[in-house]
Design a protein around this motif. Structure first.
Motif, PDB file in Angstrom:
ATOM      1  N   UNK A 114      -2.731   1.163  -8.017  1.00  0.00           N
ATOM      2  CA  UNK A 114      -2.942   0.944  -6.592  1.00  0.00           C
ATOM      3  C   UNK A 114      -1.633   1.140  -5.845  1.00  0.00           C
ATOM      4  N   UNK A 115      -1.753   1.607  -4.590  1.00  0.00           N
ATOM      5  CA  UNK A 115      -0.591   1.754  -3.715  1.00  0.00           C
ATOM      6  C   UNK A 115      -0.820   0.921  -2.462  1.00  0.00           C
ATOM      7  N   UNK A 116       0.208   0.201  -2.032  1.00  0.00           N
ATOM      8  CA  UNK A 116       0.132  -0.618  -0.824  1.00  0.00           C
ATOM      9  C   UNK A 116       1.153  -0.102   0.183  1.00  0.00           C
ATOM     10  N   UNK A 117       0.674   0.204   1.391  1.00  0.00           N
ATOM     11  CA  UNK A 117       1.538   0.651   2.479  1.00  0.00           C
ATOM     12  C   UNK A 117       1.814  -0.540   3.376  1.00  0.00           C
ATOM     13  N   UNK A 118       3.072  -0.962   3.436  1.00  0.00           N
ATOM     14  CA  UNK A 118       3.437  -2.163   4.188  1.00  0.00           C
ATOM     15  C   UNK A 118       2.500  -3.317   3.854  1.00  0.00           C
ATOM     16  N   UNK A 119       2.340  -3.547   2.563  1.00  0.00           N
ATOM     17  CA  UNK A 119       1.596  -4.686   1.996  1.00  0.00           C
ATOM     18  C   UNK A 119       0.086  -4.586   2.164  1.00  0.00           C
ATOM     19  N   UNK A 120      -0.439  -3.409   2.535  1.00  0.00           N
ATOM     20  CA  UNK A 120      -1.891  -3.226   2.631  1.00  0.00           C
ATOM     21  C   UNK A 120      -2.347  -2.149   1.659  1.00  0.00           C
ATOM     22  N   UNK A 121      -3.407  -2.419   0.869  1.00  0.00           N
ATOM     23  CA  UNK A 121      -3.920  -1.391  -0.048  1.00  0.00           C
ATOM     24  C   UNK A 121      -4.464  -0.193   0.707  1.00  0.00           C
ATOM     25  N   UNK A 122      -4.444   0.956   0.066  1.00  0.00           N
ATOM     26  CA  UNK A 122      -4.986   2.175   0.664  1.00  0.00           C
ATOM     27  C   UNK A 122      -6.512   2.090   0.729  1.00  0.00           C
ATOM     28  N   UNK A 123      -7.087   2.846   1.657  1.00  0.00           N
ATOM     29  CA  UNK A 123      -8.538   2.861   1.797  1.00  0.00           C
ATOM     30  C   UNK A 123      -9.208   3.668   0.683  1.00  0.00           C
ATOM     31  N   UNK A 124      -8.480   4.609   0.116  1.00  0.00           N
ATOM     32  CA  UNK A 124      -8.997   5.448  -0.973  1.00  0.00           C
ATOM     33  C   UNK A 124      -8.278   5.055  -2.258  1.00  0.00           C
ATOM     34  N   UNK A 125      -9.020   4.962  -3.351  1.00  0.00           N
ATOM     35  CA  UNK A 125      -8.418   4.604  -4.636  1.00  0.00           C
ATOM     36  C   UNK A 125      -7.313   5.589  -4.991  1.00  0.00           C
ATOM     37  N   UNK A 126      -6.261   5.079  -5.592  1.00  0.00           N
ATOM     38  CA  UNK A 126      -5.099   5.921  -5.856  1.00  0.00           C
ATOM     39  C   UNK A 126      -5.437   7.087  -6.775  1.00  0.00           C
TER      40      UNK A 126
END
Length: 271
Positions: free
Chosen positions: A140-152
């Motif tokens: 998983x990738x988090x952008x500014x502490x939020x997970x992405x909407x699409x699975x990594x």
């Protein structure tokens, strides 16, 4: 060369407005395509984007995660990741040693790292952070502490651009509210991991406690005497929350309750 493994492998400046944290288990099944896309995104925005690589363990297996962190301490992290990304199928212990030797990792230090579990605390800290940020499933990738909407594993370059733009806009909003650039990561952590006590509804109260709101936490009267009772958690700290388990040890429900409570203590070791 030696680097502090607690600092985590990363690309980009610490003052970047967008911090991307990638949580994954190193090995043949890691999202090497997504890692390349994230690297390209960081290279397109070298002053605005920082990518931090948070290594996780898979079950009880520490060999590949420990090898990845040992490679980082010796300045060979990205080289080892590239070699691991080329593998298909099962990763054997001898394969890992050969790859590490190929990229220049000291074989004796590598053997010591896996035998004495040198990096267990760092791996567990990464796991706690991932769970507290509600990262979902790995990788998983988090952008500014939020997970992405699409699975990594299925993410595209266009998806990453959209995630970057949204995270950048949120960072500008924090700056407008007076947050300093160097404090952005902490501000996003505070948003993602609120410290407020959750609301716990009471099922009911005694007859002489009719004035208490059902939203108030009931207090034991008299207070429970806890000195000398069996406990777990960090010794010697003044924890903000004490969880008192009252049950019969021979009752199966007691063991089930402990299985629920213990992960919470590991997840919030200082609280």
């Amino acid at each position: 060369e030696h680097r502090d493994p607690a600092s985590a492998p990363s690309r980009g400046p610490a003052t970047a407005l967008v911090t991307i944290e990638v949580f994954f288990v190193p090995g043949p099944n890691m999202p090497i395509g997504a890692l390349h896309l994230l690297q390209q995104l960081q290279e397109r925005h070298p002053a605005r984007v920082r990518v931090i690589y948070r290594i996780l363990k898979s079950g009880a297996t520490l060999q590949a995660p420990s090898a990845a962190l040992e490679a980082y301490t010796e300045g060979k992290f990205f080289e080892l990741m590239e070699e691991l990304g080329k593998l298909r199928g099962m990763l054997k212990k001898e394969d890992l040693a050969d790859l590490a030797r190929k990229v220049g990792v000291d074989p004796q230090r590598l053997a010591g790292a896996t035998q004495v579990e040198r990096y267990r605390d760092i791996l567990e800290a990464n796991q706690r952070r991932f769970e507290r940020l509600h990262g979902g499933t790995t990788p998983s990738a988090l952008f500014n502490a939020r997970p992405t909407h699409v699975a990594l594993g299925a993410i595209s370059a266009a998806d990453l651009d959209r995630e970057y733009e949204a995270a950048y806009d949120r960072a500008l909003g924090q700056l407008d509210r007076g947050v300093a650039p160097g404090e952005l990561a902490a501000a996003f952590d505070d948003d993602a991991m609120p410290g407020n006590q959750p609301v716990v509804m009471s099922i009911g109260g005694p007859d002489d406690d009719s004035d208490r709101s059902p939203l108030d936490h009931p207090l034991a009267s008299p207070p429970l005497a806890l000195d000398g009772l069996p406990s777990f958690g960090k010794p010697g700290i003044a924890a903000a929350v004490a969880i008192i388990v009252m049950c019969r040890p021979s009752d199966p429900a007691c063991a089930n309750l402990l299985r629920v409570v213990e992960p919470s203590v590991r997840l919030y070791p200082d609280e």
